[in-house]
Design an enzyme around this catalytic site. Structure first.
Site, PDB file in Angstrom:
ATOM      1  N   CYS A 145      -2.171   8.702   2.607  1.00  0.00           N
ATOM      2  CA  CYS A 145      -1.998   8.277   1.219  1.00  0.00           C
ATOM      3  C   CYS A 145      -3.271   8.490   0.411  1.00  0.00           C
ATOM      4  O   CYS A 145      -3.203   8.797  -0.785  1.00  0.00           O
ATOM      5  CB  CYS A 145      -1.553   6.820   1.160  1.00  0.00           C
ATOM      6  N   GLU A 158       0.882  -1.167   0.000  1.00  0.00           N
ATOM      7  CA  GLU A 158       0.000   0.000   0.000  1.00  0.00           C
ATOM      8  C   GLU A 158       0.915   1.211   0.000  1.00  0.00           C
ATOM      9  O   GLU A 158       1.562   1.512   0.996  1.00  0.00           O
ATOM     10  CB  GLU A 158      -0.916  -0.035   1.233  1.00  0.00           C
TER      11      GLU A 158
END
Length: 454
Positions: A262, A228
């Site tokens: 993110c 990720e």
């Protein structure tokens, strides 16, 4: 160096010794041996322990929140919000583990005689980031422990105190000491773990550079990876009944965790009919903030995670402005020893400029003007990332139509991006590989074993 440095003051609070090679070898051996026992426990027994973990997180909320406010500068109210979500994740897998691991009949001519079983694979390494110290670990640890895998956890070097606190929670909940082991490992020791046949895979949340390096080692050793990585998520506004309210929503979402997420909406893509009002509103909001101690109630602007992160963020902004972008607010360090930066608004960011392709991991808002749906989609997809996205319109069908065309792992229609235990999280392109959260998370480090009965 595993060290707690308060980003609000620059003060080094505490240091932790890095593990020796012998300690890493011992941790890997213990994790591998524990798997033989942990996997044989019933799913319901492991689930009960995850419920206990959730309970302890709630009991220790105040203590745990202050730890990460000191470690990485998170506002105390946001730290408590992270802890609530963390506890909910452990509860979610406790409540759904049996259903998620149930045998799945195979459809076909052999109906009723073939099933897919979901079984654990062994000791898994987790490499976690500093921006959400508890939540990120929960996304990895909860589904894997509930499934029956064992966990080695390498946290960010700036989060050693929260890493130790998490390990203690598992032990206090009754999870075997060797089922979850915290390791203060070096990058070289991570490579040694991935080269060892007792390790069965790695999950990393972090930068593109870290993800690429770890994936290369894992691939060389035929290990499964979940990555990720970064994001530059679009926040597409096609029209709005209340531009001021839409700007408020965009600003609040972008500035969460001081912009260090993110899946934060880093690119506001706004229709030309709303653009001027939207920019004016969001610029005014960016000028109103109160920097200070993140544990104090009056603080509205927390520091970035470190002085180095703050300086890099300012460099990105300044270089982008030097390349022709328009700076409407912020863009500089705030005086003092801490890692505070001014909330920033940029317009006229064009292809070729630094901020156009790079992820801005801080309180920066880029606003782009588009004339129609096609231009909005093209701009939303013109990025090396593909994590999340959000599309807004008073016409739900229009919003859905645009959302369907966005290359991302997550698309939210007429709502801001949100992380919830039941929603799969992950991206495409350079945003990573694999999924966390939801039912998909339990299938990443899982032996989907076929059993066929004659």
């Amino acid at each position: 160096m595993y060290r707690v440095t308060n980003p609000a003051t620059g003060e080094v609070v505490e240091e932790f010794p890095t593990a020796t090679d012998a300690e890493i070898a011992d941790a890997l051996d213990r994790s591998h041996r524990e798997f033989a026992s942990w996997r044989t426990r019933s799913v319901s027994e492991r689930a009960a322990l995850m419920h206990k973990v959730a309970e302890i997180y709630r009991e220790r909320q105040d203590e745990l929140a202050r730890i990460i406010s000191t470690e990485m500068g998170k506002l105390l109210k946001e730290a408590k919000g992270e802890l609530a979500l963390t506890a909910n994740i452990y509860d979610y897998y406790a409540e759904n583990a049996e259903a998620f691991t149930a045998d799945e009949p195979v459809k076909g001519t052999d109906a009723g005689k073939a099933v897919i079983q979901k079984r654990p694979v062994g000791s898994i390494l987790g490499i976690m980031p500093w921006n959400y110290p508890y939540y990120q670990v929960a996304r990895f640890a909860a589904p894997n422990l509930a499934l029956g895998n064992t966990v080695l956890l390498k946290h960010a070097p700036s989060c050693p105190r929260s890493a130790a606190a998490m390990e203690q929670i598992f032990h206090d909940a009754g999870v075997p000491a060797d089922a979850y082991i915290n390791i203060y490992a070096t990058n070289e020791q991570v490579e040694q773990i991935l080269e060892d046949p007792r390790n069965q895979g790695v999950s990393l949340t972090g930068s593109e550079r870290a993800g690429s390096a770890v994936a290369a080692i894992a691939g060389k050793n035929l290990k499964k990876v979940v990555l990720e990585l970064g994001g530059s998520d679009p926040f597409v506004v096609l029209d709005a009944a209340d531009v001021e309210q839409m700007a408020e929503t965009a600003f609040r979402t972008r500035l969460g965790n001081t912009g260090q997420a993110c899946n934060s909406p880093k690119r506001m893509i706004v229709h030309e009919d709303l653009y001027e009002d939207f920019v004016a509103s969001i610029t005014e909001k960016a000028k109103n903030y109160t920097p200070g101690d993140p544990t104090e109630e009056g603080t509205t602007l927390a520091p970035l995670s470190s002085r180095a992160a703050a300086e890099n963020f300012v460099d990105q902004v300044k270089e982008t402005v030097s390349q022709g972008a328009t700076l409407l607010a912020g863009g500089d360090l705030i005086d003092g020893p801490g890692a505070f930066v001014q909330p920033t608004v940029l317009t006229d960011v064009k292809p070729g400029m630094r901020a156009y392709k790079e992820e801005l991991f801080g309180p920066a808002i880029m606003v782009f003007k588009v004339s129609d749906e096609d231009e909005a989609v093209a701009l939303a997809n013109d990025t090396p990332f593909g994590l999340g996205s959000a599309v807004f319109s008073t016409d739900p069908e229009k919003a859905r139509r645009v959302g369907e065309q966005i290359d991302a792992g997550m698309v939210f229609i007429n709502e801001t991006e949100a992380s919830k235990p039941h929603l799969p999280f992950g991206g495409v392109k350079r945003s990573g590989i694999g999924r966390e959260l939801g039912p998909l998370a339990m299938e990443e480090f899982c032996n989907k074993r076929l059993v066929k009965i004659a």
